[in-house]
Structure formats: C-alpha cells, structure tokens
Design a protein around this motif. Structure first.
Motif, short mmCIF file in Angstrom:
data_model
loop_
_atom_site.label_atom_id
_atom_site.label_comp_id
_atom_site.label_asym_id
_atom_site.label_seq_id
_atom_site.Cartn_x
_atom_site.Cartn_y
_atom_site.Cartn_z
N PRO A 1 26.47 0.28 45.18
CA PRO A 1 25.08 -0.09 45.46
C PRO A 1 24.38 1.00 46.26
N ILE A 2 23.08 0.87 46.41
CA ILE A 2 22.29 1.89 47.10
C ILE A 2 22.72 1.99 48.56
N LYS A 3 22.91 3.21 49.01
CA LYS A 3 23.42 3.46 50.36
C LYS A 3 22.50 2.87 51.41
N LYS A 4 23.14 2.31 52.44
CA LYS A 4 22.40 1.73 53.55
C LYS A 4 22.21 2.76 54.65
N TYR A 5 21.00 2.86 55.14
CA TYR A 5 20.70 3.68 56.30
C TYR A 5 20.30 2.72 57.41
N ASN A 6 21.16 2.61 58.44
CA ASN A 6 21.01 1.56 59.44
C ASN A 6 21.04 0.22 58.71
N PRO A 7 20.12 -0.72 58.97
CA PRO A 7 20.22 -2.01 58.27
C PRO A 7 19.60 -2.00 56.89
N GLN A 8 18.88 -0.92 56.52
CA GLN A 8 18.14 -0.90 55.26
C GLN A 8 18.77 0.06 54.26
N SER A 9 18.45 -0.13 53.00
CA SER A 9 18.88 0.82 51.98
C SER A 9 17.81 1.89 51.81
N ALA A 10 18.20 2.98 51.18
CA ALA A 10 17.25 4.08 50.99
C ALA A 10 16.11 3.67 50.07
N LEU A 11 16.37 2.76 49.16
CA LEU A 11 15.36 2.30 48.20
C LEU A 11 15.35 0.77 48.21
N ASN A 12 14.75 0.22 49.26
CA ASN A 12 14.83 -1.22 49.43
C ASN A 12 13.89 -2.00 48.52
N ASN A 13 13.17 -1.29 47.64
CA ASN A 13 12.34 -2.01 46.66
C ASN A 13 13.10 -2.26 45.35
N PHE A 14 14.37 -1.86 45.29
CA PHE A 14 15.19 -2.14 44.12
C PHE A 14 15.87 -3.49 44.28
N ARG A 15 15.91 -4.24 43.21
CA ARG A 15 16.72 -5.45 43.17
C ARG A 15 18.11 -5.03 42.70
N GLU A 16 19.13 -5.36 43.50
CA GLU A 16 20.48 -4.88 43.21
C GLU A 16 21.36 -5.98 42.61
N TYR A 17 22.17 -5.57 41.63
CA TYR A 17 23.12 -6.45 40.96
C TYR A 17 24.48 -5.77 41.01
N SER A 18 25.36 -6.24 41.88
CA SER A 18 26.62 -5.54 42.12
C SER A 18 27.82 -6.41 41.76
N MET A 19 29.02 -5.86 41.93
CA MET A 19 30.25 -6.61 41.70
C MET A 19 30.33 -7.80 42.65
N ILE A 20 29.76 -7.65 43.84
CA ILE A 20 29.83 -8.70 44.85
C ILE A 20 28.66 -9.67 44.74
N LYS A 21 27.47 -9.14 44.43
CA LYS A 21 26.28 -9.96 44.26
C LYS A 21 25.62 -9.62 42.92
N PRO A 22 26.11 -10.20 41.83
CA PRO A 22 25.64 -9.81 40.50
C PRO A 22 24.35 -10.45 40.06
N GLY A 23 23.83 -11.41 40.83
CA GLY A 23 22.60 -12.08 40.41
C GLY A 23 22.79 -12.75 39.06
N GLY A 24 21.77 -12.62 38.21
CA GLY A 24 21.82 -13.26 36.91
C GLY A 24 22.41 -12.38 35.81
N LEU A 25 23.03 -11.26 36.18
CA LEU A 25 23.52 -10.32 35.18
C LEU A 25 25.04 -10.37 34.99
N ALA A 26 25.70 -11.34 35.60
CA ALA A 26 27.17 -11.35 35.60
C ALA A 26 27.75 -11.27 34.20
N LYS A 27 27.23 -12.04 33.25
CA LYS A 27 27.85 -12.11 31.93
C LYS A 27 27.50 -10.95 31.02
N TYR A 28 26.58 -10.08 31.45
CA TYR A 28 26.14 -9.01 30.57
C TYR A 28 26.90 -7.71 30.77
N LEU A 29 27.72 -7.62 31.80
CA LEU A 29 28.54 -6.43 32.01
C LEU A 29 29.97 -6.89 32.23
#
Length: 561
Positions: free
Chosen positions: A236-264
């Motif tokens: 996922p996008i690297k965190k700088y302090n408590p925020q990510s470098a691009l905090n306007n991105f919606r992230e879908y990861s192995m840990i928090k896949p959102g609604g994309l779990a079944k598509y990958l």
C-alpha cells in the motif's frame, strides 16, 4: 432570390460541415494512433481471452462507479501472481478509445452491467508499467526524469499538441492537451511501488518519484485531467507520519480489500470449475494453493499457481520465482523477541495475533515482529484472518518456501528436525515406539535453543515440526485441551492416501500409557467424527528431570466404521 437563398444555404452547409469536421478532428486527434504508453489497444487482453480466462470483468463496474467522482483514484495492492497485471490489461482494453473492444467482452459479466456502454472505449488511456523502467534504467538515479520525458514525448507526438514545450513536466503536458480537447484521461500504473522497493537506498530518487505522483494526483489540475486512476503494486501507499503520501487514493490491500476481494485471486467456486473441466483433483488444489482469506472471501487461491498446476499436470511450488524470496529469509531471522517461536508455531500449523496498523508500508522500515508479519502478509507468504486478527501460513506451497528459507537460515536444529521428519512418520506407521521416542528426543534437543519447552504449546510445536513431512499425505490439526500438561495433534489422511489416521497425545511428567488412556477417555477428538478406518494412537510423555521422551503406540478401529 431563391437562387441566392440556395447558394447561401449551400455555403452555410459547407461551412457547418467544415466546422463539424474541425471539431471532430480536434476531439479525436488523440484517437488516431496506438502508442507505447498512450492508447496501447486491446491486444494484451486479447491474448488473455484466447487463453484459459477466468471472468474478472466485474471489476470494471466497480471502477466505472468511481470515475469522475472524488473516489476516482484507486490503489490496488496484492502479492505477486495474484492477477494484478491481468486486471490492468483488461481495464486498458475496456477504456481505450483507439479500438473497439465490445467483442472482447462478449459474454462476460460486465456486458450486462448498466455502465458497460457508457464507458467502453471512451477514454485516452495512459498505461505505465514501472517495472519496464526499473529494468531498463536499473541504478539510474534519473529514472523519474526518464519516465516523464518518454511519456511526455509520446503524448505530444500522438496528440499533436504544439504548445507542449521542453520545460513542461508530464502533468503540464496533459493539462495542455485537456485544455485543447476537453477530454479526460484514465491513467493505469502497474507495479507503482517498484521504484520505492528497488531504489530504496537512493532517497533522492524515491522522493522524486513520490513528488511526481503528488504532482499527477494532488491538486486542481488532476481534477480536470483525470477521469480516473488505477494503480497496482505489492505494498500500500507509504505512510509519512500518520498519513500516506497520496491520501486521496482509495486503497484495496491484502489486509483491507474493500469490495475488490473476489476480483484478484481465484475463488473456491472458480477453482472447482477449473478442476472439473480439466479433471484435476480439487482436494489437492486446496491443499497446495488455497488458504488466503481476503475480505469476505474466506477461501482464495493463488491464480498463477493454480493455472501452472493445470498446464503442467503437476502439483508443486511455483512460488520461488516471485522475486520476494530473499526478503523472506532476511525477515524471519530478524532479532525480535518471540519472532522465531511464532514462525515455528505457524510452520507447525498454528496462528499468531498480529497488529498490522503500525506498519509504514516500507519493506526497509521494519521495527517490530508485527511489522515482519505484516510485510509477509502483503508479500503473500502469510495469510490474514481479519476476524481473529491472526496470521498463518496459508498452504503447502508457501509452507515449502518457508522450509527452504529456514534451511538457509541459522536455525540448524529446525532444519535437521525437518529432514528427519520422514523417518519419524515411517517409524510411527510401523508402530516402532522406541524409534519415535528417539526422533522426538532429537527434535527436542536440537530446538531448545529456539523454542522454550516448558508448556504444552511449545511441546506441540516441536512435535508438529517433527511430523512436518506428514503434511504431504495428511491434514494436520492441533487441538489444545483444557487440562494442564497436554495437547492433541490429529492427522487425517487425504482421500487418496491409504494410510491410517494418527492421534498424538502429549503429557508432562506422566507415562505415555496415561496419554493413550486420555485419548480413549475423550473418545477421539472431534476432527475424527466422520473418519472411518484404522487409527494409530500415539502417546508421548516427557520427563522434565531426565529430559527424555517415552512413546506408546496402539492401533484401533474407528467406531464409525
């Protein structure tokens, strides 16, 4: 008068037509040619459709719903070989205005979605595979400038936009094209984090890259230029302090896949269909490649390994070439308190609680045992159960890779125990109690420097590691009882294995016969409820003063038979 009106009408029609033609040329001038980075066409996805393709086109509907909204920037991260690049190629084929892709999507899930016609082949698509640049410009500190220069040159050539000059960066060039055409772009970046991973020792380069991403995706210009952005990577996008470098991105990861779990990744139903089609054992496919719990999908398979097993007609580990293997060897030898014990516990089939929140999404910033486990989850070497907050080794394929990593480590005792595991299983099956006690003694002596041996969990870990070879033919369960001083290990043979089930009972400072009696009193653990056949009852006791083991083995028939 009539003639003049007709002449005026003819001239008016001519100029109106000319005007429309000019607008047409202006609006579609990016449409004309396919390029390396812009409007690549649909050939890559055509190749996938010509092959064994599992329909993941429902992803397109999810992305369509984000276009031109505040959620239009998506970052999708998965471990290698989980279908990220395939999904990116599919999105390119769908959105790319340089081609007609309707036939490619004929019969797929997305064809029936209301958004299908609205967005198909309607955008100029910029596709960037960052690994292409890291391969060509390895160790080149100017790689970020090279990325911008190459893409900007092609965009200028394809668009014909003369106002783009040498001093413009990529965002300025795209902004000028938008002002000229009023057409928005969709940008797709595959392996977006490759520079951060491969240039981690060059902070100036990684800072330049992050600044490029910020320039593209933060600010008012990006609102105008991009209808959507879809970037894929491992972390996922690297965190700088408590925020990510691009905090306007919606992230879908192995840990928090959102609604994309079944598509990958492949779902259980998809793999069952493939196995039925190709006459392949689904049970073996589960054993080798299942085990990932991603979001609501409780049974996810590694798609690359599944397809390789089908193509090669052979079950085995196809994981070694993922590019992260060396990192695993490094991580598991880090000197964090309790790390080795937990790794061995998972190798023996156990699970460990992990706090994933503190990880900065940087493979080089590892500050705790939790960080080690979190990065291994993102790399796919561990699976994650979000309900219990536990991590574990998902399947046989990954377990083999862990074993190989341990053999290259300084954990000599564990390595020797694994190597002797086949002999231990053979001794158990032939009922040689003295040989079993000898092998368990050796496993204990060789691993006390790694594992504490003062409770039933540690005892069970050592025994489970000692029997690790049995995983080739058995499903192993570790069940902890409520009484002090014992733990059960239950091994159920796979359907195609003609071997007895094995129940191991462990005792401290009591006789091995007591362990056998304990098994009989419990009328076998619940895992054997549906099993019919011969059962090997193995009682093992440990004398803490003598530091030796005793073993008794009996054969019985399951009452269900």
């Amino acid at each position: 008068m009539v003639l003049k009106d007709r002449m005026f009408s003819s001239f008016a029609l001519f100029f109106y037509t000319l005007s429309l033609k000019s607008v047409y040329l202006c609006t579609f001038k990016i449409h004309q040619d396919m390029g390396t980075y812009i409007n690549k066409g649909n050939e890559a996805f055509q190749g996938a459709r010509n092959s064994e393709y599992v329909d993941k086109s429902g992803l397109i509907a999810v992305v369509n719903n984000t276009l031109n909204t505040e959620y239009r920037f998506s970052c999708v991260t998965r471990c290698r070989r989980f279908g990220k690049s395939m999904a990116a190629k599919m999105l390119c084929a769908y959105y790319d205005r340089s081609c007609d892709s309707r036939e490619l999507f004929r019969g797929l899930e997305i064809e029936n979605d209301p958004s299908f016609e609205k967005h198909i082949n309607k955008y100029s698509v910029i596709y960037i595979d960052i690994t292409d640049f890291t391969t060509r410009y390895k160790n080149d500190r100017n790689i970020v400038n090279r990325i911008q220069d190459e893409i900007k040159a092609e965009v200028k050539k394809v668009s014909g936009e003369d106002s783009i000059n040498e001093n413009d960066d990529l965002m300025a060039a795209l902004s000028k094209i938008y002002e000229s055409t009023k057409q928005k772009f969709i940008i797709i970046i595959d392996e977006w984090d490759a520079i951060l991973r491969e240039f981690d020792r060059n902070p100036e380069t990684t800072d330049d890259y992050v600044n490029l991403l910020r320039r593209l995706f933060k600010g008012s210009e990006s609102d105008k230029v991009f209808a959507g952005a879809y970037i894929t990577g491992i972390l996922p996008i690297k965190k700088y302090n408590p925020q990510s470098a691009l905090n306007n991105f919606r992230e879908y990861s192995m840990i928090k896949p959102g609604g994309l779990a079944k598509y990958l990744g492949f779902t259980k139903g998809e793999v069952e269909t493939l196995c039925l089609k190709h006459h392949v054992s689904f049970e073996k496919m589960e054993q080798w490649y299942d085990g990932y719990q991603i979001g609501r999908e409780r049974s996810m398979f590694n798609p690359y390994s599944v397809m390789e097993a089908i193509r090669n007609d052979d079950f085995g580990s196809y994981w070694s070439n993922t590019g992260a293997y060396d990192a695993v060897s490094t991580y598991i030898q880090m000197n964090f308190d309790g790390l080795k014990d937990d790794i061995i516990n998972m190798l023996a089939g156990g699970r460990n609680v992990v706090d994933t929140a503190g990880f900065t999404n940087d493979m080089k910033i590892i500050r705790s045992k939790d960080d080690v486990f979190t990065v291994l989850i993102h790399l796919g070497y561990l699976a994650y159960d979000r309900e219990t907050l536990q991590c574990y080794i998902p399947n046989k394929e990954v377990g083999i890779e862990f074993e190989q990593a341990i053999k290259l480590s300084s954990w000599n005792g564990i390595t020797k125990t694994i190597e002797q595991s086949r002999s231990l299983l053979e001794a158990t099956l032939r009922g040689d109690a003295d040989a079993v006690a000898k092998y368990i003694d050796q496993a204990h002596d060789e691993n006390t420097s790694i594992l504490s041996y003062n409770n039933e969990n540690s005892l069970s870990c050592v025994i489970s590691i000692a029997y690790i070879f049995a995983r080739n033919n058995y499903v192993m369960h570790r069940e902890y009882a409520t009484g002090k001083g014992f733990a059960d290990i239950v091994m159920i043979p796979h359907r195609n294995v003609n071997s007895p089930a094995i129940v191991v009972e462990l005792k401290y400072d009591k006789t091995a016969g007591t362990a056998i009696d304990q098994i009989k009193q419990k009328k076998y653990p619940a895992k054997l409820a549906e099993y019919s056949g011969e059962i090997m009852l193995v009682g093992i006791s440990y004398d803490r003063e003598k530091k030796t083991h005793e073993c008794v083995i009996e054969r019985m028939r399951n009452e269900n038979e």
